[in-house]
Write an enzyme that holds these catalytic residues in place. Structure first.
Site, short mmCIF file in Angstrom:
data_model
loop_
_atom_site.label_atom_id
_atom_site.label_comp_id
_atom_site.label_asym_id
_atom_site.label_seq_id
_atom_site.Cartn_x
_atom_site.Cartn_y
_atom_site.Cartn_z
N LYS A 53 0.77 -1.11 0.09
CA LYS A 53 0.03 0.11 0.02
C LYS A 53 0.88 1.33 -0.01
O LYS A 53 0.50 2.14 -0.69
CB LYS A 53 -0.93 0.00 1.25
CG LYS A 53 -2.01 -0.95 1.17
CD LYS A 53 -2.76 -1.35 2.26
CE LYS A 53 -3.83 -2.52 1.98
NZ LYS A 53 -4.42 -2.67 3.51
N GLN A 97 -4.32 -1.58 9.66
CA GLN A 97 -4.31 -2.90 9.06
C GLN A 97 -4.82 -3.97 9.98
O GLN A 97 -4.43 -4.02 11.11
CB GLN A 97 -2.77 -3.35 8.52
CG GLN A 97 -2.81 -4.75 7.91
CD GLN A 97 -3.24 -4.66 6.65
OE1 GLN A 97 -3.13 -3.77 5.89
NE2 GLN A 97 -4.23 -5.56 6.19
N ASP A 120 -10.91 3.02 4.43
CA ASP A 120 -11.24 1.66 3.93
C ASP A 120 -12.82 1.37 4.21
O ASP A 120 -13.52 0.39 3.98
CB ASP A 120 -10.85 0.72 5.48
CG ASP A 120 -9.58 -0.20 5.10
OD1 ASP A 120 -9.45 -0.37 3.77
OD2 ASP A 120 -8.72 -0.40 6.08
#
Ligand code: NDP
Length: 283
Positions: A53, A97, A120
């Site tokens: 990422k 994460q 997200d």
């Protein structure tokens, strides 16, 4: 029939190129979109995802911050870090994460991220916005799956879409996105009786179960568009999806391979959410 392969790598490159242009325009106006990625602990798979990422941000010329915290970091310390990033004008997207270590309440963590920086799309505010047809940030994997269908010319409106799996990160938001695009949506779970009865009726079939090759060709309607979200590591080290690609491609009209289908789209949509998210903080 042999299915048309939906090439996620190529479509993800197109999405990235579109957002690179937009990011360049923003930079020429003095705004550099920024993403902060927080990882807690040493999980090797998570480390690879986070590194990818951060690398993808650099390729697009976005600002990124990689915050690696030790596995024994307290929940309070993590929440304080998130509060700091919420207030940081250089940061337009924050991602923690998952999974986080067991002593940390992941719901509390996701709820602490500002809904305006929730790239997200997991914050309840953004989940609610998606559910009420007012999408802000959509979760990257289902959003990327939707783009794959659209860019492949699969028509969604009026079609029967069957989503196998109801997780908060894939199945449920996928179903909501398809509903938003006027599909007639069925969601199947591990408790569904006679799964094949539903999958065989699907014009669009999205499979996100984490069960290697569980959907076979005989469970697919001829000509259907099949999106295989699964990523499973087999004992021989190879990757496979939740769909049995060999038998499915003989029946389907379109199909995503694994790897090279949905996977590359997840990061592309994260970049889109980050570069697009800066509007929300500037009003
Ligand atoms: P979860 O384990 O959270 O959810 C799996 C879902 O599948 C559950 O709703 C479960 O039902 C359902 N399910 C399991 N077995 C069956 C069955 N036999 N019949 C019908 N439904 C079943 O998984 P995720 O949604 O997080 O992930 C799904 C897959 O997608 C995994 O392979 C994961 O690796 C992959 N993935 C890929 C990403 C990418 O970037 N390409 C990103 C995220 C995930 P129930 O609720 O009843 O238990």
């Amino acid at each position: 029939m042999t299915a048309q392969i939906i090439d996620g790598k190529t479509i993800a490159q197109q999405v990235r190129a579109e957002w690179k242009l937009r990011a360049d325009k923003l930079k020429s106006r003095g705004i550099t979109p920024g993403l902060a990625v927080i990882i807690v602990g040493e999980d090797p798979a998570s480390r690879v995802y986070v590194a990818n990422k951060v690398k993808a941000c650099a390729e697009l010329g976005l600002h990124s911050e990689h915050i690696a915290l030790s596995a024994d970091t307290s929940e309070a310390t993590l929440l304080a870090k998130i509060a700091e990033l919420n207030a940081d004008p250089k940061i337009h997207g924050i991602l923690v994460q998952l999974p986080v270590p067991k002593h940390i309440d992941s719901d509390k963590v996701l709820n602490a991220i500002s809904p305006d920086k929730d790239v997200d799309g997991f914050h309840p505010f953004n989940v609610g916005a998606l559910a009420t047809g007012n999408m802000r940030f959509a979760p990257c994997t289902p959003y990327g799956s939707l783009i794959l269908l659209q860019k492949s010319g699969v028509s969604i409106e009026g079609k029967h879409a069957v989503v196998v799996g109801r997780s908060n990160i894939v199945g449920k938001p996928m179903a909501l996105l398809l509903l938003q695009h006027n599909a007639t949506v069925t969601i199947c779970t591990s408790k569904t009786v006679d799964l094949a009865k539903f999958t065989r009726d699907a014009d669009i079939l999205v499979v996100a179960t984490g069960k290697p090759r569980m959907v076979t060709g005989e469970m697919i309607k001829p000509g259907a568009a099949v999106i295989d979200v699964g990523i499973n590591r087999l004992p021989d080290g190879k990757l496979c999806g939740d769909v049995d690609f060999d038998s499915a491609q003989k029946v389907a009209g379109w199909i995503t391979p694994v790897p090279g289908g949905v996977g590359p789209m997840t990061i592309a949509m994260l970049l889109q959410n980050t570069a697009g998210g800066q509007h929300r903080q500037r009003g």
